[in-house]
Design a protein around this motif. Sequence first.
Motif, PDB file in Angstrom:
ATOM      1  N   TRP A  42       7.064  -0.099  -8.483  1.00 26.05           N
ATOM      2  CA  TRP A  42       5.894  -0.807  -9.006  1.00 26.05           C
ATOM      3  C   TRP A  42       4.581  -0.033  -8.886  1.00 26.05           C
ATOM      4  O   TRP A  42       3.535  -0.546  -9.259  1.00 26.05           O
TER       5      TRP A  42
ATOM      6  N   SER B 219      -7.990  -0.284  -7.514  1.00 22.99           N
ATOM      7  CA  SER B 219      -6.896  -0.739  -8.371  1.00 22.99           C
ATOM      8  C   SER B 219      -6.008  -1.679  -7.582  1.00 22.99           C
ATOM      9  O   SER B 219      -6.254  -1.952  -6.398  1.00 22.99           O
TER      10      SER B 219
ATOM     11  N   ARG C  93      -0.421   9.361  -4.982  1.00 27.95           N
ATOM     12  CA  ARG C  93      -1.258   9.374  -6.172  1.00 27.95           C
ATOM     13  C   ARG C  93      -1.762  10.793  -6.458  1.00 27.95           C
ATOM     14  O   ARG C  93      -1.894  11.198  -7.620  1.00 27.95           O
TER      15      ARG C  93
ATOM     16  N   ASP D 160       3.115   2.606 -10.417  1.00 26.38           N
ATOM     17  CA  ASP D 160       2.324   2.865 -11.619  1.00 26.38           C
ATOM     18  C   ASP D 160       1.762   1.584 -12.206  1.00 26.38           C
ATOM     19  O   ASP D 160       0.638   1.558 -12.724  1.00 26.38           O
ATOM     20  N   ARG D 161       2.531   0.506 -12.146  1.00 24.65           N
ATOM     21  CA  ARG D 161       2.049  -0.764 -12.690  1.00 24.65           C
ATOM     22  C   ARG D 161       0.929  -1.358 -11.836  1.00 24.65           C
ATOM     23  O   ARG D 161       0.021  -2.014 -12.352  1.00 24.65           O
TER      24      ARG D 161
ATOM     25  N   ASP E 257      -1.208   0.455 -10.127  1.00 20.01           N
ATOM     26  CA  ASP E 257      -2.379   1.331 -10.202  1.00 20.01           C
ATOM     27  C   ASP E 257      -3.128   1.082 -11.507  1.00 20.01           C
ATOM     28  O   ASP E 257      -3.271   1.952 -12.366  1.00 20.01           O
ATOM     29  N   ARG E 258      -3.613  -0.100 -11.646  1.00 19.65           N
ATOM     30  CA  ARG E 258      -4.409  -0.516 -12.806  1.00 19.65           C
ATOM     31  C   ARG E 258      -5.695  -1.183 -12.316  1.00 19.65           C
ATOM     32  O   ARG E 258      -5.638  -1.955 -11.361  1.00 19.65           O
ATOM     33  N   PRO E 259      -6.832  -0.868 -12.884  1.00 21.00           N
ATOM     34  CA  PRO E 259      -7.006   0.081 -13.995  1.00 21.00           C
ATOM     35  C   PRO E 259      -6.806   1.523 -13.545  1.00 21.00           C
ATOM     36  O   PRO E 259      -7.207   1.887 -12.443  1.00 21.00           O
ATOM     37  N   ARG E 260      -6.193   2.308 -14.405  1.00 25.56           N
ATOM     38  CA  ARG E 260      -5.892   3.706 -14.096  1.00 25.56           C
ATOM     39  C   ARG E 260      -7.145   4.547 -14.333  1.00 25.56           C
ATOM     40  O   ARG E 260      -7.672   4.600 -15.439  1.00 25.56           O
ATOM     41  N   ARG E 261      -7.634   5.179 -13.278  1.00 19.90           N
ATOM     42  CA  ARG E 261      -8.840   5.980 -13.378  1.00 19.90           C
ATOM     43  C   ARG E 261      -8.579   7.363 -12.818  1.00 19.90           C
ATOM     44  O   ARG E 261      -7.681   7.542 -11.997  1.00 19.90           O
TER      45      ARG E 261
END
Length: 720
Positions: free
Chosen positions: A338, A199, A257, A340-341, A343-347
């Motif tokens: 920042w 991510s 995380r 959570d933003r 950590d994309r794509p969130r898996r």
Amino acid sequence: MERMTRWVLAHRLPVILVWAALALAGGALAGGTIDRLSYETRLPDRPGQEANDALAQRFGQTGGRNAPLLLVVTVPKGASVTSANVREQWSALVTRVTPPGGRSAFYRGTGDESLVSADGRTTIALLYPPATPSNAPYERWLPGITAAVDQARILGAPVELTGQPVLSGRNSGAQRGPIYETLLGAAGALIVLTVVFASGLAVVPLMMAAVAIPTTFLLVRGVTALTDVSFIAQFLVALIGLGVAIDYALLVVTRWREERDDPDAETGASARHTAIVRAMAGAGRAVALSGTTVAISLAALVVLPVPFLRSVGYAGMLIPLVSVAVALTLLPVVLYSWGDRLDRPRRPHRVDSRAWTRIAHFTTRRPVASVLVSGFVLLALAAPALALRLGQPATATLAQGGAPAQAFARIVDAGFGEGIARPIEVLAPAGSLPSLTGELRQLDGVTGSVAPDQWAQGDTRIIDVWTAADPSAEQGRAAITGILDTARATPGVLAGGAPATDVDFVDAVYGSLVLVLLLVAAVTFVVLARALRSVVLPLKAVVLNALSTAAAYGVVVFVWQQGHGSELLFDTPAIGAVTIWIPMAVFAFLFGLSMDYEVFILHRIRETHLRLNAAGERDTVVASVVTGISRTGRLVTSAALILFLAFTALAGIPVTDVKVFATALAAGVVIDATLVRGVLTPALVTLLGRTIWWFPRPMSRLRALSGGRPAPLAPMKERV
């Protein structure tokens, strides 16, 4: 730690502004900081340094620790370099290429026979241009000398230029700074982080390194105002700083995380804040403890009576301390703002590594076999270290295949001896010159000496003496010792030059080695014992770190000193000796970096042990080990791989010493992160059982009196 994290999160903007200002200032001033770095390797109060200082004072910056350039010519068969015609041409050429203020020695007649081969066809000139205080001391003069020599002919035969300054490439003027290697290391680290996080979080550790490195450079600039700092510091700050800063950030981000995705964690608006506080309560403490142990190990360099290594120690100590500060203050703010933003794509994130869980189960079920096998492999890797030879790389190994290397090979084949590339320089009163020269020429292993009339200043004369074998070889070292003892036994005589400096360096660095190592081990033991509330775990950590460092030494001896793989990996044959400063510097850096992984694992094992104890479990050792390894094994191997890539980039620097140093560090972190921490540590902890938590009551009282408290239980529920 929780209180500090809450304060940092409550003052996010000031924290960001302060770190941004430090990083920008450090980056803007980095070029000037590098320009302030020193290339001196002085050894105060040592006889070799005293001789080199006297030589510089009386004869200008010529010679001393800087080896001479060598001019060589072989005339056609039937001719002789002793003929009047050849002597006239040779004298004119050497005089023409000798820079103003320089000095040279060449065949003029009686007394200079050491500069003529036995068959009379080959002659050598020793040329000392005025040196500059840089890593390329002859850079100013070498292009002009090279151009003049390339066009010169003696009876139609070409004149060739060689010598250690040419062979080593130190005076090419084309050396790279640390930026190129740092970018290479960062690219490799980004690949590893992308695999680990899958991510946008992969960029966060690199962001922390981008702040820590220029900030450390800014602090190094301040140190240069107080003392000389070695030019090697720029590479250490850039590349070791890259690895350490990323490692600490990797640990914190992974734990954050994990806390955030815990199904038992609280939900709602405060969840983001709570996840960061909990992550810092566990991982933050491990990072602080880890950075402390690294700084302690680097104190080994600071206490040595060698300014060059002290400066490396100062710069080295700043690397982990700044990286810890960034990880404990800036990183929580970045994750809060920042995380959570990014950590994309969130898996879904699996806390326990399947591979490392299997490894942990295997080692805990078969601890005796695991200890025996891994211990045997470590001892086998360390065995070549018993043949470790300290000294400068042999001149013949510094470059291969080029014209300078071929010219030097012809010099050796003609019988001049390898030591002519690095002669001893003796300063003697003119009255003692005849008898002293005769004594020196009669010593075993000595093949020649010169004392030109032009090498005189008042009543002081210079004698250059050289050996048949390279000064780094066993026979060469014995001959050098004889030369120094004979010269210094004469009143008013000083003996210097690069080989004399090497002898002094060994005495200064390794004369009190045992005491330095014991001091570092003792302080590290106390810090770990206080943090882990165990006597056995820190003792095990210190012993295993020493063993992994010995294994790294063995790899260096096997690859570089003995040449098994140096040509394949670096296109360089065996160097015959390991540069004197490298083993001590390797110990200081590797002992601390290896302790990083030990702290990561043991801290997690202790957390699990405390939780299981609180839950009423009695036999917690195996469960704690399995959980600790399964949750840190992937982290440790990823961190080690990032450091390995940084050291691989460091090995790309075109300086042999740095290549050897990087090889030792790269081998050490790989051995430590896999064999030692992945197999030997869990197996030993399992065998020791509950004794690993033994902490004598007097030490507990002492810890309480000093204000220490048992580490609080981390709030996240473990899934064992």
